[in-house]
Design a protein around this motif. Structure first.
Motif, short mmCIF file in Angstrom:
data_model
loop_
_atom_site.label_atom_id
_atom_site.label_comp_id
_atom_site.label_asym_id
_atom_site.label_seq_id
_atom_site.Cartn_x
_atom_site.Cartn_y
_atom_site.Cartn_z
N GLU A 201 0.81 -1.22 0.00
CA GLU A 201 0.00 0.00 0.00
C GLU A 201 0.85 1.27 0.00
OE1 GLU A 201 -0.07 -1.54 4.35
OE2 GLU A 201 0.00 -2.34 2.32
N ASN A 204 3.23 3.53 -5.14
CA ASN A 204 2.40 4.21 -6.12
C ASN A 204 2.21 3.33 -7.36
OD1 ASN A 204 2.11 6.69 -4.66
ND2 ASN A 204 4.22 7.22 -5.24
N GLU A 205 1.30 3.76 -8.25
CA GLU A 205 1.04 2.99 -9.47
C GLU A 205 2.27 2.88 -10.36
OE1 GLU A 205 -2.26 4.62 -11.54
OE2 GLU A 205 -3.72 4.12 -9.97
N ASP A 206 3.15 3.90 -10.28
CA ASP A 206 4.35 3.87 -11.12
C ASP A 206 5.50 3.09 -10.47
OD1 ASP A 206 5.08 5.56 -9.09
OD2 ASP A 206 5.58 7.28 -10.36
N GLY A 207 5.22 2.47 -9.31
CA GLY A 207 6.23 1.64 -8.65
C GLY A 207 7.07 2.37 -7.63
N THR A 208 6.94 3.69 -7.57
CA THR A 208 7.72 4.45 -6.58
C THR A 208 7.05 4.35 -5.20
OG1 THR A 208 6.51 6.48 -7.09
CG2 THR A 208 8.57 6.07 -8.30
N ASN A 210 5.44 5.85 -2.02
CA ASN A 210 4.74 7.07 -1.61
C ASN A 210 5.25 7.43 -0.22
OD1 ASN A 210 2.85 8.96 -0.52
ND2 ASN A 210 1.36 8.31 -2.06
#
Length: 304
Positions: A201, A204-208, A210
């Motif tokens: 969780e 982020n969607e881009d793999g980074t 959060n």
């Protein structure tokens, strides 16, 4: 029976009680035990036969307003009002007033325009700025070159500005906060460990990662925070050592590690000496919004 005269000398026992917090550079005031030892040495040097008692002061009055055996209070021109306040308190407590014996303060012939005219411990503390309280430690594990300075200090202390000035003078700069951000990037040294420890969780969607979500997870939770620092700080330390080797390869004579958590993380073992930037608490502005956390590359929720 002959009367015995005893000198009662007060020595403030801490800076966190308001007694010395308003003094110039209160952070540099020596520990009570050391100051009391120096005072004891002075009294015995002046008069070895003198009977005295050194009393730790935790408030402005000490025993002066409660001790019925006291007869005289030594004051100066600038502390006479304090002596008068003592006598007022003594009368309120049903005790006789003390004789106020006023002495002249010695002038300091070497004081600078920014220092007090009298001989003052505040002036002595100002003269400590820019000096080394102790000799740089010798550690065979540290390289002789570059010479590594650990620069630390709280938010708003001017630490970053000092680092920039040293950089302009030719020092190789290592920014621990930037390295703290780098450890979280995908493929970074701490990325897999952090995701495994704190769950998908935080990704982020881009793999980074959060960092705000991660910050919220550890905010106020000492166990979670320690789990994170146990992962991140050793990786940052490894990156710092790589940077020091890079400074050596470039032939730099001095390397500066700019790290707010230098001592908390135990990174002082990587430097020859530690410089600390300090600023009075009342001069530190309050930054709005999320609180950036040095040494972790995170943001904690704001307290407002």
């Amino acid at each position: 029976m002959a009367r015995t005269t005893v000198l009662i000398t007060g020595c403030s026992s801490g800076i966190g009680l308001g007694l010395a917090a308003r003094l110039v550079l209160a952070e540099l005031i020596e520990p009570y035990e050391l100051r009391a030892a120096k005072l004891r040495e002075f009294l015995e040097d002046v008069k070895p036969s003198l009977r005295y008692d050194i009393v730790p002061l935790v408030d402005p009055y000490g025993p002066s307003i409660t001790d019925p055996d006291l007869q005289c209070l030594v004051v100066s021109e600038e502390t006479r009002r304090g002596g008068e306040a003592v006598n007022k308190k003594r009368l309120e407590n049903g005790l006789p007033e003390l004789t106020l014996y006023e002495i002249l303060l010695m002038k300091d012939p070497d004081h600078s325009p920014s220092e007090e005219e009298k001989i003052s411990s505040s002036s002595l503390r100002q003269r400590l700025l820019g000096t080394l309280p102790r000799a740089p430690r010798e550690d065979p594990a540290l390289p002789l070159r570059p010479y590594v300075i650990g620069l630390t200090g709280g938010t708003g202390s001017g630490k970053t500005s000092i680092a920039k000035l040293l950089g302009q003078l030719g020092a190789f700069l290592i920014d621990a906060d930037k390295l703290g951000h780098a450890v979280y990037v995908p493929g970074g040294p701490a990325y897999e460990q952090v995701v495994a420890a704190f769950g998908a969780e935080i990704v982020n969607e881009d793999g980074t990662i959060n960092r705000k979500v991660l910050g919220a997870k550890v905010f106020g939770n000492q166990e979670q925070l320690k789990s994170l620092t146990d992962i991140v700080w050793p990786e940052i330390a490894r990156m710092v050592k790589e940077q020091i080797r890079e400074a050596e390869a470039q032939g730099r004579a001095v390397c500066v590690l700019d790290a707010a958590v230098l001592l908390e993380a135990g990174w002082q073992d990587m430097v020859h000496e530690v410089w600390t930037a300090i600023i009075p608490e009342e001069e530190v502005g309050e930054a709005p919004g999320p609180l950036a956390v040095p040494g972790l590359g995170l943001q904690f929720p704001s307290s407002t």
